[in-house]
Design a protein around this motif. Structure first.
Motif, PDB file in Angstrom:
ATOM      1  N   ALA A  65       0.839  -1.197   0.000  1.00  0.00           N
ATOM      2  CA  ALA A  65       0.000   0.000   0.000  1.00  0.00           C
ATOM      3  C   ALA A  65       0.875   1.248   0.000  1.00  0.00           C
ATOM      4  CB  ALA A  65      -0.915  -0.006   1.221  1.00  0.00           C
ATOM      5  N   GLU A  66       0.219   2.400  -0.024  1.00  0.00           N
ATOM      6  CA  GLU A  66       0.859   3.723  -0.065  1.00  0.00           C
ATOM      7  C   GLU A  66       1.435   3.974  -1.464  1.00  0.00           C
ATOM      8  OE1 GLU A  66       0.687   6.057   2.323  1.00  0.00           O
ATOM      9  OE2 GLU A  66      -0.414   4.678   3.631  1.00  0.00           O
ATOM     10  N   ALA A  69       5.150   4.504  -1.928  1.00  0.00           N
ATOM     11  CA  ALA A  69       5.956   3.297  -1.686  1.00  0.00           C
ATOM     12  C   ALA A  69       5.845   2.362  -2.889  1.00  0.00           C
ATOM     13  CB  ALA A  69       5.500   2.595  -0.407  1.00  0.00           C
ATOM     14  N   LEU A  92      13.081  11.206  -2.385  1.00  0.00           N
ATOM     15  CA  LEU A  92      12.274  10.835  -1.215  1.00  0.00           C
ATOM     16  C   LEU A  92      11.767  12.075  -0.475  1.00  0.00           C
ATOM     17  CD1 LEU A  92      14.011   7.715   0.360  1.00  0.00           C
ATOM     18  CD2 LEU A  92      11.821   7.821  -0.835  1.00  0.00           C
ATOM     19  N   GLN A  93      12.619  13.112  -0.384  1.00  0.00           N
ATOM     20  CA  GLN A  93      12.156  14.347   0.260  1.00  0.00           C
ATOM     21  C   GLN A  93      10.896  14.867  -0.419  1.00  0.00           C
ATOM     22  OE1 GLN A  93      15.057  17.579   1.014  1.00  0.00           O
ATOM     23  NE2 GLN A  93      13.530  19.033   0.259  1.00  0.00           N
ATOM     24  N   PHE A  96       7.808  12.555   0.335  1.00  0.00           N
ATOM     25  CA  PHE A  96       7.207  12.794   1.649  1.00  0.00           C
ATOM     26  C   PHE A  96       6.506  14.144   1.678  1.00  0.00           C
ATOM     27  CE2 PHE A  96      10.249   9.449   2.986  1.00  0.00           C
ATOM     28  CZ  PHE A  96       9.328   8.597   3.566  1.00  0.00           C
ATOM     29  N   GLN A  99       3.064  13.929   0.137  1.00  0.00           N
ATOM     30  CA  GLN A  99       2.020  13.317   0.955  1.00  0.00           C
ATOM     31  C   GLN A  99       1.645  14.164   2.156  1.00  0.00           C
ATOM     32  OE1 GLN A  99       0.258   9.805   0.731  1.00  0.00           O
ATOM     33  NE2 GLN A  99       0.451  10.965  -1.151  1.00  0.00           N
ATOM     34  N   TYR A 100       2.553  15.021   2.625  1.00  0.00           N
ATOM     35  CA  TYR A 100       2.263  15.803   3.842  1.00  0.00           C
ATOM     36  C   TYR A 100       1.750  17.202   3.509  1.00  0.00           C
ATOM     37  CZ  TYR A 100       2.578  17.232   8.698  1.00  0.00           C
ATOM     38  OH  TYR A 100       2.262  17.658   9.962  1.00  0.00           O
TER      39      TYR A 100
ATOM     40  N   ASN B  68      11.430  11.815   7.564  1.00  0.00           N
ATOM     41  CA  ASN B  68      11.573  10.414   7.155  1.00  0.00           C
ATOM     42  C   ASN B  68      12.572  10.234   6.015  1.00  0.00           C
ATOM     43  OD1 ASN B  68       9.790   9.859   9.154  1.00  0.00           O
ATOM     44  ND2 ASN B  68       8.080   9.247   7.840  1.00  0.00           N
ATOM     45  N   ALA B  69      12.736  11.272   5.189  1.00  0.00           N
ATOM     46  CA  ALA B  69      13.785  11.222   4.162  1.00  0.00           C
ATOM     47  C   ALA B  69      15.157  11.298   4.829  1.00  0.00           C
ATOM     48  CB  ALA B  69      13.608  12.352   3.151  1.00  0.00           C
ATOM     49  N   LEU B  92       9.167   1.601   3.806  1.00  0.00           N
ATOM     50  CA  LEU B  92       8.693   2.839   3.170  1.00  0.00           C
ATOM     51  C   LEU B  92       7.178   2.977   3.291  1.00  0.00           C
ATOM     52  CD1 LEU B  92      10.865   3.315  -0.053  1.00  0.00           C
ATOM     53  CD2 LEU B  92      10.893   4.669   2.045  1.00  0.00           C
ATOM     54  N   GLN B  93       6.455   1.864   3.140  1.00  0.00           N
ATOM     55  CA  GLN B  93       4.995   1.916   3.296  1.00  0.00           C
ATOM     56  C   GLN B  93       4.635   2.502   4.668  1.00  0.00           C
ATOM     57  OE1 GLN B  93       2.590  -1.622   2.319  1.00  0.00           O
ATOM     58  NE2 GLN B  93       1.440  -1.280   4.204  1.00  0.00           N
ATOM     59  N   LEU B  95       6.550   4.384   6.574  1.00  0.00           N
ATOM     60  CA  LEU B  95       7.005   5.778   6.668  1.00  0.00           C
ATOM     61  C   LEU B  95       5.997   6.729   6.019  1.00  0.00           C
ATOM     62  CD1 LEU B  95      10.877   5.632   5.981  1.00  0.00           C
ATOM     63  CD2 LEU B  95       9.707   5.706   8.180  1.00  0.00           C
ATOM     64  N   PHE B  96       5.475   6.328   4.847  1.00  0.00           N
ATOM     65  CA  PHE B  96       4.472   7.191   4.201  1.00  0.00           C
ATOM     66  C   PHE B  96       3.172   7.192   4.999  1.00  0.00           C
ATOM     67  CE2 PHE B  96       7.242   6.605   0.425  1.00  0.00           C
ATOM     68  CZ  PHE B  96       7.454   7.948   0.154  1.00  0.00           C
ATOM     69  N   TRP B  97       2.805   6.020   5.524  1.00  0.00           N
ATOM     70  CA  TRP B  97       1.598   5.923   6.344  1.00  0.00           C
ATOM     71  C   TRP B  97       1.737   6.823   7.575  1.00  0.00           C
ATOM     72  CZ3 TRP B  97       0.749   4.078  11.382  1.00  0.00           C
ATOM     73  CH2 TRP B  97      -0.593   3.853  11.722  1.00  0.00           C
ATOM     74  N   GLN B  99       3.403   9.601   7.917  1.00  0.00           N
ATOM     75  CA  GLN B  99       3.255  11.015   7.598  1.00  0.00           C
ATOM     76  C   GLN B  99       1.843  11.382   7.143  1.00  0.00           C
ATOM     77  OE1 GLN B  99       5.873  13.947   7.448  1.00  0.00           O
ATOM     78  NE2 GLN B  99       5.940  12.643   9.241  1.00  0.00           N
ATOM     79  N   TYR B 100       1.106  10.413   6.607  1.00  0.00           N
ATOM     80  CA  TYR B 100      -0.226  10.744   6.073  1.00  0.00           C
ATOM     81  C   TYR B 100      -1.342  10.441   7.073  1.00  0.00           C
ATOM     82  CZ  TYR B 100      -3.816  11.554   2.586  1.00  0.00           C
ATOM     83  OH  TYR B 100      -4.881  12.077   1.904  1.00  0.00           O
ATOM     84  N   SER B 101      -1.265   9.308   7.751  1.00  0.00           N
ATOM     85  CA  SER B 101      -2.400   8.837   8.542  1.00  0.00           C
ATOM     86  C   SER B 101      -2.168   8.907  10.053  1.00  0.00           C
ATOM     87  CB  SER B 101      -2.740   7.383   8.162  1.00  0.00           C
ATOM     88  OG  SER B 101      -3.145   7.319   6.805  1.00  0.00           O
ATOM     89  N   GLU B 103       0.826  10.994  11.867  1.00  0.00           N
ATOM     90  CA  GLU B 103       1.371  12.261  12.332  1.00  0.00           C
ATOM     91  C   GLU B 103       0.358  13.415  12.270  1.00  0.00           C
ATOM     92  OE1 GLU B 103       4.308  15.755  12.048  1.00  0.00           O
ATOM     93  OE2 GLU B 103       2.294  15.362  11.339  1.00  0.00           O
TER      94      GLU B 103
END
Lengths: 215, 215
Positions: A65-66, A69, A92-93, A96, A99-100, B68-69, B92-93, B95-97, B99-101, B103
């Motif tokens: 997922a994501e 990713a 990667l910066q 992220f 997504q934020y 996270n980067a 990575l999944q 890490l993205f989760w 920041q999105y869901s 944090e």
């Protein structure tokens, strides 16, 4: 074969469709009706407890997922993932950051409008904040793209793919892109690439959504 | 020498401090007064146009943003970044989760409360939503940690570092962690690691914030 759980209105899904098409990877594609609640069925929650598309099924019982990713996974060994350590960190910066600071504002405004959410007073207030923060994100892209053709390095990477997805339909969320000429030129540059597909273009082989056949 | 632009109350900053301490990397640390607006000065915006800490200065004029980067950058070649392609994708999944869901809900509730934001009606309403979505995120972690000791594989990776940062202080944002026994056991497991530091522990060499000496 790879299988994508997807929704054609989703920019996050589009990132993955675009990359699969670009790389010519055979795959099945399952369209979920998000408004009907397909992504919140117990069967789909077993695939992705977060209840969101896209999800890429890599093999039996193995789901990733994501969207960003998944992009990173697909880009391995392709020109869309740069070679150098510092450039990888820069990609990667941006992923992220997308997504934020970009997606929750630019994409959510579009989602509420195009999916005809009831505009409660709270949502109207939230939309004002999202407009502000979405414009702040677009201004940061404009400043960067005034000096660079691509987000990282001198060619298209998954940082561009991720940011193209919701930026090119930002006007559906009420954002005026005419204010950002460098962003507009970058959108044209992106869409001029060989093999480009549109957000509404389905990819792969259509497989019907069947909550009982998800694993 | 590496230089971290930071704020001790920031969980995102703590991720980087924890990793720098764990790896024993010498560095300078610059504490920014966020409430005073240090991170929105023109000089800092030239370092990170997004106006947020943490930022890691890798060298003259070379700055990496997005916590996270930065974690991913620091973890290269260490046990905190797994070897296998599939495990990397899983990290990575998460890490993205995060920041999105996680944090935006768990951390933002804490930020508003601990930084004494005025609780306007709109913010009260937004806080109710963040509470709901924050609990949804914690439930997903609980379900995962009931079956696993660590987020990915059989040891601590940057997925754990990223998620520890705001989960362990979630109660400051009004979340009751007693509801999540597997999460509590994982928090203890994380903090029992040799070389663990707390969120309030400064690292490296303190360097005063000077807006004119940022490059």
């Amino acid at each position: 074969m790879l299988r994508l759980y997807d929704n054609l209105s989703s920019g996050n899904g589009y990132k993955v469709r675009w990359m699969l098409a670009q790389l010519g990877l055979p795959h099945e594609r399952v369209e979920l009706d998000i408004d009907r609640g397909d992504s919140r069925t117990p069967q789909f929650l077993a695939v992705n407890p977060n209840g969101r598309v896209p999800v890429l099924r890599l093999g039996p019982g193995d789901h990733l997922a994501e969207s960003n990713a998944i992009l990173r996974w697909l880009a391995e060994g392709t020109p869309f993932w740069p070679d150098g350590r510092r450039e990888k960190a820069a990609v990667l910066q941006w992923l992220f950051w997308e997504q934020y600071s970009h997606e929750p504002n630019v994409a959510t405004a579009r989602f509420w409008i195009t999916h005809r959410f009831e505009m409660t007073p709270e949502r109207v207030h939230a939309l004002v904040l999202k407009r502000e923060q979405g414009y702040a994100a677009l201004r940061q892209m404009e400043a960067h793209l005034m000096r660079h053709d691509w987000m990282v390095g001198d060619r298209c990477t998954i940082a561009d793919v991720a940011l193209y997805a919701y930026t090119h339909v930002a006007e559906e969320g009420g954002f005026e892109l005419d204010r950002f000429p460098a962003v507009l030129r970058w959108l044209d540059r992106f869409a001029a690439q060989p093999g480009h597909i549109r957000i509404t273009d389905p990819t792969g082989t259509d497989v019907p959504f069947d909550p009982d056949l998800l694993a």
